[in-house]
Design a protein around this motif. Structure first.
Motif, PDB file in Angstrom:
ATOM      1  N   SER A 341       0.829  -1.209   0.000  1.00 26.96           N
ATOM      2  CA  SER A 341       0.000   0.000   0.000  1.00 26.96           C
ATOM      3  C   SER A 341       0.858   1.250   0.000  1.00 26.96           C
ATOM      4  O   SER A 341       1.957   1.262   0.579  1.00 26.96           O
ATOM      5  CB  SER A 341      -0.884   0.043   1.244  1.00 26.96           C
ATOM      6  OG  SER A 341      -1.729  -1.060   1.249  1.00 26.96           O
ATOM      7  N   ASP A 342       0.343   2.276  -0.609  1.00 28.63           N
ATOM      8  CA  ASP A 342       1.020   3.563  -0.584  1.00 28.63           C
ATOM      9  C   ASP A 342       0.840   4.227   0.780  1.00 28.63           C
ATOM     10  O   ASP A 342       1.755   4.823   1.332  1.00 28.63           O
ATOM     11  CB  ASP A 342       0.417   4.442  -1.693  1.00 28.63           C
ATOM     12  CG  ASP A 342       1.388   5.493  -2.134  1.00 28.63           C
ATOM     13  OD1 ASP A 342       2.407   5.141  -2.771  1.00 28.63           O
ATOM     14  OD2 ASP A 342       1.147   6.679  -1.806  1.00 28.63           O
ATOM     15  N   THR A 343      -0.383   4.113   1.294  1.00 29.59           N
ATOM     16  CA  THR A 343      -0.729   4.708   2.582  1.00 29.59           C
ATOM     17  C   THR A 343      -1.619   3.707   3.326  1.00 29.59           C
ATOM     18  O   THR A 343      -2.392   3.003   2.688  1.00 29.59           O
ATOM     19  CB  THR A 343      -1.591   5.980   2.387  1.00 29.59           C
ATOM     20  OG1 THR A 343      -1.004   6.763   1.362  1.00 29.59           O
ATOM     21  CG2 THR A 343      -1.722   6.779   3.651  1.00 29.59           C
ATOM     22  N   ASP A 462      -4.003   3.059  -2.573  1.00 23.19           N
ATOM     23  CA  ASP A 462      -3.032   3.098  -3.660  1.00 23.19           C
ATOM     24  C   ASP A 462      -2.507   4.524  -3.847  1.00 23.19           C
ATOM     25  O   ASP A 462      -2.884   5.440  -3.098  1.00 23.19           O
ATOM     26  CB  ASP A 462      -3.634   2.522  -4.958  1.00 23.19           C
ATOM     27  CG  ASP A 462      -4.804   3.355  -5.484  1.00 23.19           C
ATOM     28  OD1 ASP A 462      -4.925   4.547  -5.104  1.00 23.19           O
ATOM     29  OD2 ASP A 462      -5.611   2.813  -6.271  1.00 23.19           O
ATOM     30  N   LYS A 463      -1.673   4.720  -4.856  1.00 21.50           N
ATOM     31  CA  LYS A 463      -1.021   6.036  -4.988  1.00 21.50           C
ATOM     32  C   LYS A 463      -2.012   7.152  -5.300  1.00 21.50           C
ATOM     33  O   LYS A 463      -1.746   8.324  -5.047  1.00 21.50           O
ATOM     34  CB  LYS A 463       0.082   5.981  -6.042  1.00 21.50           C
ATOM     35  CG  LYS A 463      -0.407   5.647  -7.448  1.00 21.50           C
ATOM     36  CD  LYS A 463       0.787   5.616  -8.412  1.00 21.50           C
ATOM     37  CE  LYS A 463       0.440   5.106  -9.798  1.00 21.50           C
ATOM     38  NZ  LYS A 463      -0.902   5.310 -10.323  1.00 21.50           N
TER      39      LYS A 463
END
Lengths: 751, 179
Positions: A341-343, A462-463
């Motif tokens: 995961s991005d965050t 996601d991004k």
């Protein structure tokens, strides 16, 4: 059996329900009831009141007399949700009789009245309209057809010249009552697949028709369990152990026996009962009745406000943080996906134990005549009540007669029949016909509570800030073991030795440790939004306070948890909560549609009065889809809910007015929980006792509510419960908008 | 023996003076329209009119109502002859489970007997002592407003009947009741 084992399909809720059913079946607690529909065979063992020669009695549900009196024996329990009117409307439609012309009767216990989905005579799970929608109408259509056939025969006319209108045969320009043809019709074989009316031809379904029980309930003439009266009836009050599950070690009734009106003092399985001429006499004795208790093992050590490790909320937190969990559901790579995961946005939520607080306290009347036992009660589960009565009364199951009344509120509380077991035990031990009346204090302190729950979400983005994985873990008690524990006594064949019954009954608890998850513990935490990966994990932790079905069951906490979390995620990405939700509802178009409509109706994003803020929540439950937008202000720490806009898609609304009322009802029930509801425990005993410390929302605290029903041709789905789950989330999200404070525990406290 | 007027009839009751009026009416006089909810005067299910005032009878000792006029839900109307408020209740489909509704109608009757044009806030104040767990408040409010409009138009009455049971065999003036 677990949710995991089921393949994914678009309709995840159906899966949950079928999984619950298959679970019940595997546990052996589903009796040999009906699976589909209502049989059209006559049933000799069902006794019809008012039976007359010439009646048409095609089944246990319907009777048409030669006088053209039409009786409908209501298979589901009326507890406010409207089945008395709703099921009658469906019957009336296909019978072609105005609903108001049909005389509705509450029924006793009989397998012919089993809920087609559960196989038990159970009213719950918001399924009454849905599961009876086809079978009941089909039965009525067939009956109307057989009456037409009889009329054709008697009048010597072809069938197509025999029409009907409001309980009358119309032929040759004449109108003749159905009753004129019942004698002939009773000897014809009932047709099976008579075509049903199309929606465009409905006369009653989908139209406004008055509640059929409103006159009785507005004049004080509706009979509730507490209103049962007959000559020789005595009243009983029961002193129970302060800790649920405790039993009587010894008691001293010397100060009680000579008090006014007292007729008997008896010890039963969970306490000591005083039988008197009048309730106030019986109740007045309890403070001077001296009882020594054998305390139950685990619950006595539990205090919910304790800060000691292994106690109170800490117990739930420790369980949540442990590695001991069972997977209830997995999609894609599940929790593994968090690694990429991005965050990750996390949140931990809490909801306390809650009491049902029906306005009519629990009660049951029991009378033995020789080996025959009669009970009078309003309950959601008369079949199990009858079997429990037989068990505690030590009589044959066929010797128990149940007289059902209206229920002064159910909300899941009256699925359990503990008060039946008590009343029967007292009547048996004392030799008197008794009405056991619970005080409000009894009712508050001895419930099957909504289980306290804690959950932690980890949502991987996601991004672009969209949800990639949705992960949630819940800790708390499970409901089904308590249900199994209660019904095992009732459902097990009589020849099993007691030890065996105990073993099977207690085995329910262990079943949830290690190899499966009670669906009601995790329902609603994960289904609604799109995500590439999902995982749902569960840790059972149970201090021993009895838990049960509380309006909307698992959804009562999961709706709040999930919708608050979704708000946190949207806000963390600086995105509008409505837009962000819609992005993740592509596989859930009916829920998305309610959200779009609600945003439009409530004026989402448009200016509100000074100091007012909107919060939104969506939730699907019981196959229905609901969005609620709450308009809230916060002044000096005081939360005021001004307005709630509610959009519901429940398929076809059979009685639109009742559907609207059920949304209002669910919202106000859920608002009580959001603003006030909390049951706490001290050394195993429930602290709260009455409406001063377990308050219920009053009129002056109630918001304006606007309900919009989505026009639909889909089959009807639930309305009794689905109005509840979104409200706490909608209010919490509005509080965040107003104050910037994210309240992750119920009930909401700002100070 | 304690004597009072119940729905227009004089009744004499043998009961200890501290017995709550609710239980005298429900168990001694077997009139079941008034309900037991909390026993602490908190929920309003037990409301009756005592000299026209909506009163919580689960905490009202029967000796305190000696010689006073009591009206229960049965004294307002019956299924054949309903009061304006009862009619409004049916028209607005107010009752759900129905258990609290006798008390709601009694409190609404007391309100409209003083004020036939109540504001929302008048209604909130008069009705906030009556809890409804089903949440029928929106329709209760609607029904009260509809009934008030009927009363203002001279089309209604707050009491449709004077005597609870017109078929009762006891003499209309006195009914002896033993405990």
């Amino acid at each position: 059996m677990s949710v995991t084992e089921q393949p994914l399909t678009q309709n995840k809720q159906t899966l949950e329900n079928s999984s619950r059913r298959s679970f019940l079946k595997k546990m052996g607690i589903v009796g040999g009831g009906l699976v589909v529909g209502i049989p059209l065979t006559g049933c000799a063992s069902v006794k019809f009141p008012n039976a007359m020669d010439g009646d048409l009695q095609p089944n246990a549900l319907l009777q048409i007399t030669a006088n053209n009196d039409i009786y409908f024996y209501l298979p589901r329990s009326e507890m406010g949700q409207g089945v008395y009117t709703g099921l009658t409307t469906m019957l009336a439609e296909e019978l072609d009789v105005h609903p108001g012309k049909i005389q509705v009767k509450n029924v006793g216990a009989h397998e012919e009245y089993a809920n087609p989905e559960y196989g038990l005579q159970l009213t719950g799970g918001s399924n009454s309209i849905r599961v009876h929608f086809i079978p009941l109408r089909q039965m009525a259509a067939n009956v109307r057809m057989v009456i037409r056939q009889a009329a054709a025969q008697v009048l010597q006319l072809p069938l197509d010249q025999i029409q009907t209108d409001n309980g009358m045969i119309v032929a040759n320009g004449k109108k003749l009552p159905y009753g004129d043809f019942t004698k002939v019709a009773a000897h014809l074989s009932l047709p099976e697949e008579t075509p049903l009316r199309k929606k465009a031809d409905f006369k009653y379904i989908g139209k406004h028709s008055k509640r059929l029980d409103a006159v009785a309930k507005s004049t004080g003439s509706a009979e509730f369990g507490l209103d049962v009266e007959f000559a020789g009836l005595h009243r009983a009050a029961l002193k129970r152990c302060p800790v649920s599950g405790g039993t009587v070690k010894s008691f001293d009734d010397s100060k009680v026996k000579s008090l006014p009106g007292v007729k008997a003092v008896v010890s039963i399985f969970n306490g000591v009962a005083v039988v008197a001429d009048h309730y106030y006499q019986a109740k007045a004795t309890l403070p001077v009745l001296d009882v020594q208790w054998e305390l139950p093992e685990t619950l006595s050590d539990f205090s919910s406000d304790s800060t000691e490790a292994g106690n109170g909320k800490q117990l739930f937190k420790a369980a949540l943080d442990s590695d001991e969990s069972d997977n209830a559901h997995k999609e894609g790579n599940g929790r593994e996906a968090l690694k990429t995961s991005d965050t990750v946005v996390s949140g931990e939520y809490w909801a306390p134990y809650l009491a049902h607080a029906t306005m009519e306290p629990m009660n049951c009347t029991a009378k033995f005549t020789g080996n025959k036992l009669e009970i009078w009660t309003g309950c959601q589960n008369p079949g199990v009540a009858a079997k429990l009565a037989a068990f505690y009364g030590d009589v044959a199951k066929d010797d128990v007669t149940v007289h059902s009344t209206f229920l002064g509120g159910g909300f899941g509380r009256r699925i359990s029949s503990d008060y039946v077991a008590e009343a029967v035990s007292i009547a048996k031990a004392s030799g008197f016909p008794v009405q056991l009346i619970w005080s409000r204090e009894d009712d508050t302190k001895r419930d099957y509570y909504r289980p306290a729950s804690m959950a932690e979400f980890q949502v991987g983005l996601d991004k672009d800030g969209n949800i990639d994985s949705w992960n949630v873990k819940r800790s708390g008690p499970n409901i089904l073991p308590y249900t199994i524990d209660e019904v095992t006594d009732a459902m097990m064949p009589g020849f099993l030795p007691d030890g065996m019954v105990d073993w099977i009954s207690k085995a329910g608890y262990g079943l949830f440790d290690g190899w499966t998850v009670d669906p009601t513990s995790v329902e609603g935490l994960f289904e609604d939004y799109d995500a590439n990966h999902k995982s749902v994990d569960h840790v059972t932790v149970d201090p021993g306070l009895p838990v049960g079905f509380w309006r909307s069951v698992g959804h009562s906490f999961s709706g709040f948890f999930k919708e608050s979390m979704m708000d946190e995620v949207a806000i963390s990405q600086q995105q509008d909560p409505v837009t962000y939700r819609l992005k993740h509802l592509k596989s859930n178009p009916r829920l998305a549609n309610t959200l779009k409509l609600a945003a439009e109706k409530a004026g989402w994003g448009k200016p509100l009065p000074e100091g007012h803020y909107h919060g939104v929540a969506v939730h699907a439950s019981f196959l229905s889809y609901v969005t609620q937008i709450a308009e809230v202000s916060v002044n000096n720490g005081q939360i005021k809910v001004h307005k709630v806009t509610c959009v519901l898609d429940c398929g076809l609304a059979v009685n639109p007015e009742i559907v609207i009322q059920q949304m209002e009802s669910g919202i106000l029930f859920g608002l009580t929980a959001a603003l006030y509801g909390e049951i706490t425990v001290k050394d195993g005993a429930v602290v709260q006792s009455n409406f001063h410390d377990y308050p219920i929302l009053r009129m002056n605290e109630s918001p304006d509510i606007e309900v919009i029903i989505v026009e639909s041709d889909e089959a009807p789905t639930g309305v009794g419960e689905p109005g509840l789950p979104p409200i706490a989330g909608a209010v919490g999200n509005a509080i965040f908008a107003a104050t910037g404070k994210r309240l992750r525990s119920l009930p909401f406290k700002l100070s | 023996m304690i004597s009072f007027k119940l729905n227009g009839q004089t009744v004499n009751v043998e009961a200890p003076g501290d017995t709550p009026l609710l239980w005298v009416v429900r168990e001694h006089l077997t009139m079941k329209g008034t309900k037991f909810g909390c026993g602490m005067g908190l929920c309003g299910a037990c409301s009756m009119l005592i000299d026209g005032v909506s009163t919580r009878t689960c905490i009202m000792p029967v000796q305190a109502v000696a010689n006073r006029h009591i009206t229960t839900i049965e004294g307002l109307g019956n299924p054949q002859m309903m009061s304006t408020l009862q009619n409004a209740w049916v028209e607005a489909d107010v009752p759900q489970c129905g258990y609290c509704q006798s008390g709601q109608i009694i409190s609404a009757t007391a309100l409209l007997s003083q004020n036939n044009n109540p504001s929302d806030s008048d209604i909130d104040i008069a009705m906030s002592g009556n809890i409804c767990r089903c949440g029928t408040y929106p329709n209760v409010k609607k029904a009260i407003k509809n009934a008030a409009a009927d009363l203002r138009n001279g089309k209604g009455r707050l009491q449709a009947v004077q005597v609870f049971d017109p078929t009762a065999t006891a003499s209309p003036e006195t009914q002896e009741v033993q405990s």
